[in-house]
Design a protein around this motif. Structure first.
Motif, PDB file in Angstrom:
ATOM      1  N   GLU A   1      -6.133   4.962  -3.875  1.00 28.31           N
ATOM      2  CA  GLU A   1      -7.248   4.097  -4.265  1.00 28.31           C
ATOM      3  C   GLU A   1      -6.756   2.692  -4.612  1.00 28.31           C
ATOM      4  N   HIS A   2      -7.567   1.697  -4.284  1.00 25.96           N
ATOM      5  CA  HIS A   2      -7.295   0.311  -4.648  1.00 25.96           C
ATOM      6  C   HIS A   2      -8.231  -0.071  -5.787  1.00 25.96           C
ATOM      7  N   VAL A   3      -7.648  -0.377  -6.948  1.00 25.07           N
ATOM      8  CA  VAL A   3      -8.425  -0.621  -8.160  1.00 25.07           C
ATOM      9  C   VAL A   3      -8.105  -2.001  -8.708  1.00 25.07           C
TER      10      VAL A   3
ATOM     11  N   ARG B   1       9.904   4.261 -12.358  1.00 26.17           N
ATOM     12  CA  ARG B   1       9.568   2.904 -11.901  1.00 26.17           C
ATOM     13  C   ARG B   1      10.364   2.522 -10.662  1.00 26.17           C
ATOM     14  N   LEU B   2      11.599   2.959 -10.599  1.00 28.89           N
ATOM     15  CA  LEU B   2      12.461   2.581  -9.486  1.00 28.89           C
ATOM     16  C   LEU B   2      12.170   3.376  -8.222  1.00 28.89           C
ATOM     17  N   HIS B   3      11.766   4.632  -8.366  1.00 31.15           N
ATOM     18  CA  HIS B   3      11.618   5.509  -7.203  1.00 31.15           C
ATOM     19  C   HIS B   3      10.171   5.761  -6.778  1.00 31.15           C
ATOM     20  N   GLU B   4       9.219   5.627  -7.696  1.00 30.25           N
ATOM     21  CA  GLU B   4       7.829   5.942  -7.370  1.00 30.25           C
ATOM     22  C   GLU B   4       6.905   4.719  -7.406  1.00 30.25           C
ATOM     23  N   PHE B   5       7.284   3.701  -8.167  1.00 28.09           N
ATOM     24  CA  PHE B   5       6.410   2.561  -8.400  1.00 28.09           C
ATOM     25  C   PHE B   5       6.973   1.290  -7.767  1.00 28.09           C
ATOM     26  N   GLY B   6       6.051   0.358  -7.475  1.00 28.38           N
ATOM     27  CA  GLY B   6       6.427  -0.983  -7.041  1.00 28.38           C
ATOM     28  C   GLY B   6       5.685  -1.992  -7.907  1.00 28.38           C
ATOM     29  N   PHE B   7       6.303  -3.154  -8.145  1.00 32.62           N
ATOM     30  CA  PHE B   7       5.720  -4.143  -9.044  1.00 32.62           C
ATOM     31  C   PHE B   7       5.653  -5.517  -8.385  1.00 32.62           C
ATOM     32  N   VAL B   8       4.499  -6.155  -8.524  1.00 33.26           N
ATOM     33  CA  VAL B   8       4.324  -7.552  -8.091  1.00 33.26           C
ATOM     34  C   VAL B   8       3.918  -8.342  -9.328  1.00 33.26           C
ATOM     35  N   PHE B   9       4.676  -9.400  -9.625  1.00 39.98           N
ATOM     36  CA  PHE B   9       4.457 -10.162 -10.845  1.00 39.98           C
ATOM     37  C   PHE B   9       3.807 -11.509 -10.544  1.00 39.98           C
ATOM     38  N   GLN B  10       3.167 -12.070 -11.551  1.00 42.29           N
ATOM     39  CA  GLN B  10       2.515 -13.373 -11.368  1.00 42.29           C
ATOM     40  C   GLN B  10       3.530 -14.442 -10.998  1.00 42.29           C
ATOM     41  N   ASP B  11       4.698 -14.415 -11.613  1.00 44.01           N
ATOM     42  CA  ASP B  11       5.724 -15.429 -11.380  1.00 44.01           C
ATOM     43  C   ASP B  11       6.770 -14.972 -10.364  1.00 44.01           C
TER      44      ASP B  11
ATOM     45  N   PRO C   1       6.451   2.720  -2.177  1.00 45.35           N
ATOM     46  CA  PRO C   1       6.128   3.398  -3.435  1.00 45.35           C
ATOM     47  C   PRO C   1       4.775   4.091  -3.392  1.00 45.35           C
ATOM     48  N   ALA C   2       4.633   5.101  -4.234  1.00 46.36           N
ATOM     49  CA  ALA C   2       3.362   5.807  -4.325  1.00 46.36           C
ATOM     50  C   ALA C   2       2.302   4.940  -5.001  1.00 46.36           C
ATOM     51  N   VAL C   3       2.736   4.108  -5.965  1.00 47.99           N
ATOM     52  CA  VAL C   3       1.812   3.250  -6.706  1.00 47.99           C
ATOM     53  C   VAL C   3       2.390   1.842  -6.789  1.00 47.99           C
ATOM     54  N   ILE C   4       1.538   0.854  -6.531  1.00 43.47           N
ATOM     55  CA  ILE C   4       1.919  -0.550  -6.679  1.00 43.47           C
ATOM     56  C   ILE C   4       1.101  -1.147  -7.817  1.00 43.47           C
ATOM     57  N   PHE C   5       1.795  -1.793  -8.747  1.00 48.56           N
ATOM     58  CA  PHE C   5       1.152  -2.468  -9.867  1.00 48.56           C
ATOM     59  C   PHE C   5       1.313  -3.977  -9.683  1.00 48.56           C
ATOM     60  N   ALA C   6       0.225  -4.712  -9.828  1.00 47.09           N
ATOM     61  CA  ALA C   6       0.277  -6.166  -9.658  1.00 47.09           C
ATOM     62  C   ALA C   6      -0.499  -6.825 -10.800  1.00 47.09           C
ATOM     63  N   ASP C   7       0.200  -7.629 -11.584  1.00 48.92           N
ATOM     64  CA  ASP C   7      -0.415  -8.308 -12.724  1.00 48.92           C
ATOM     65  C   ASP C   7      -0.654  -9.767 -12.367  1.00 48.92           C
TER      66      ASP C   7
ATOM     67  N   LEU D   1      -1.477   0.513   4.524  1.00 46.87           N
ATOM     68  CA  LEU D   1      -0.592   0.995   5.581  1.00 46.87           C
ATOM     69  C   LEU D   1       0.358   2.071   5.057  1.00 46.87           C
ATOM     70  N   ASN D   2       0.833   1.901   3.821  1.00 42.02           N
ATOM     71  CA  ASN D   2       1.768   2.858   3.228  1.00 42.02           C
ATOM     72  C   ASN D   2       1.062   3.975   2.448  1.00 42.02           C
ATOM     73  N   HIS D   3      -0.278   3.937   2.444  1.00 37.41           N
ATOM     74  CA  HIS D   3      -1.074   4.909   1.690  1.00 37.41           C
ATOM     75  C   HIS D   3      -0.737   4.876   0.201  1.00 37.41           C
ATOM     76  N   SER D   4      -0.418   3.690  -0.297  1.00 33.31           N
ATOM     77  CA  SER D   4      -0.074   3.523  -1.709  1.00 33.31           C
ATOM     78  C   SER D   4      -1.323   3.287  -2.539  1.00 33.31           C
ATOM     79  N   THR D   5      -1.306   3.805  -3.748  1.00 32.53           N
ATOM     80  CA  THR D   5      -2.317   3.428  -4.732  1.00 32.53           C
ATOM     81  C   THR D   5      -1.995   2.004  -5.187  1.00 32.53           C
ATOM     82  N   LEU D   6      -3.011   1.175  -5.301  1.00 29.68           N
ATOM     83  CA  LEU D   6      -2.816  -0.213  -5.737  1.00 29.68           C
ATOM     84  C   LEU D   6      -3.680  -0.478  -6.959  1.00 29.68           C
ATOM     85  N   ILE D   7      -3.053  -0.939  -8.030  1.00 28.02           N
ATOM     86  CA  ILE D   7      -3.766  -1.288  -9.262  1.00 28.02           C
ATOM     87  C   ILE D   7      -3.404  -2.722  -9.597  1.00 28.02           C
TER      88      ILE D   7
END
Length: 219
Positions: free
Chosen positions: A32-34, A81-91, A158-164, A188-194
């Motif tokens: 899901e994309h939230v 965080r290293l194996h299941e999650f991905g992070f995109v930061f504002q900066d 990653p299974a989940v991508i977090f973007a702040d 494309l990667n079937h990742s959850t995006l929050i």
């Protein structure tokens, strides 16, 4: 599946206790994309940090695939965080001494995974068609730097991508471009995006919008 049950997060100062989240309940499905929206100080980033194990709840249960992530040791949380999650930061937070290629590959190096050169080139061609892989971060535009950050976040699939606030420092044109790349790559990667955003137009691109006000979810 991400599940929050009665999550409360309080911060104590010398004089007062501030409640950033107040008995929050939330389920997010796989893939899901939230979008999380709300005024400054409403609790958006706190919610994102608890789901991503960057912070722990004061009370309540936070689960990821049935696992109580609020009770993880720092070592186990870091592994997740290293194996299941991905992070995109504002900066974007690129390493200034590394070129584009090395910045993208960093999660693979840190997790001890193989660097699949053809696969990474294909990823870069899709996300960074106008960017030289040997370029240094200071040689890139703001939009290019943020897209390198996205490539770094998704290189491990990653299974989940977090973007702040991933587009918070960009103009409107680059914001739409970066958000489109993030949404398309996640799908494309079937990742959850929050993702947290102040931009209503970008929030509307999600499958679901979650509004936070004074630490409470108003869907």
């Amino acid at each position: 599946m991400i599940k929050l049950k009665d999550i409360t997060k309080c911060y104590d100062t010398a004089d007062v206790r501030f409640t950033a989240l107040n008995n929050v309940n939330l389920n997010i499905n796989d893939g899901e994309h939230v979008a999380i929206i709300g005024e400054s100080g409403a609790g958006k980033t706190t919610l994102l940090n608890i789901i991503s194990t960057l912070d722990k709840p004061t009370s309540g249960l936070a689960e990821y695939n049935g696992r109580n992530i609020g009770a993880l040791s720092e070592k186990d949380a870091a592994w997740l965080r290293l194996h299941e999650f991905g992070f995109v930061f504002q900066d974007h937070m690129l390493m200034p001494m590394l070129n584009v290629w090395d910045n993208i590959c960093m999660p693979l190096v840190l997790s001890g995974r193989k660097i699949d050169t053809p696969k990474i080139h294909k990823l870069a061609e899709r996300i960074l068609p106008d960017c030289r892989l040997e370029a240094m971060p200071h040689q890139l535009s703001g939009g290019q730097q943020q897209r390198v950050g996205i490539a770094r976040a998704v290189v491990t699939e990653p299974a989940v991508i977090f973007a702040d606030e991933p587009t918070g420092n960009l103009d409107s044109v680059n914001s739409l471009n970066v958000m489109s790349v993030l949404l398309e790559t996640s799908a494309l990667n079937h990742s959850t995006l929050i993702y947290v955003t102040h931009n209503e137009e970008l929030a509307q691109k999600a499958d679901r919008i979650i509004t936070i006000k004074d630490g409470n979810i108003i869907e």
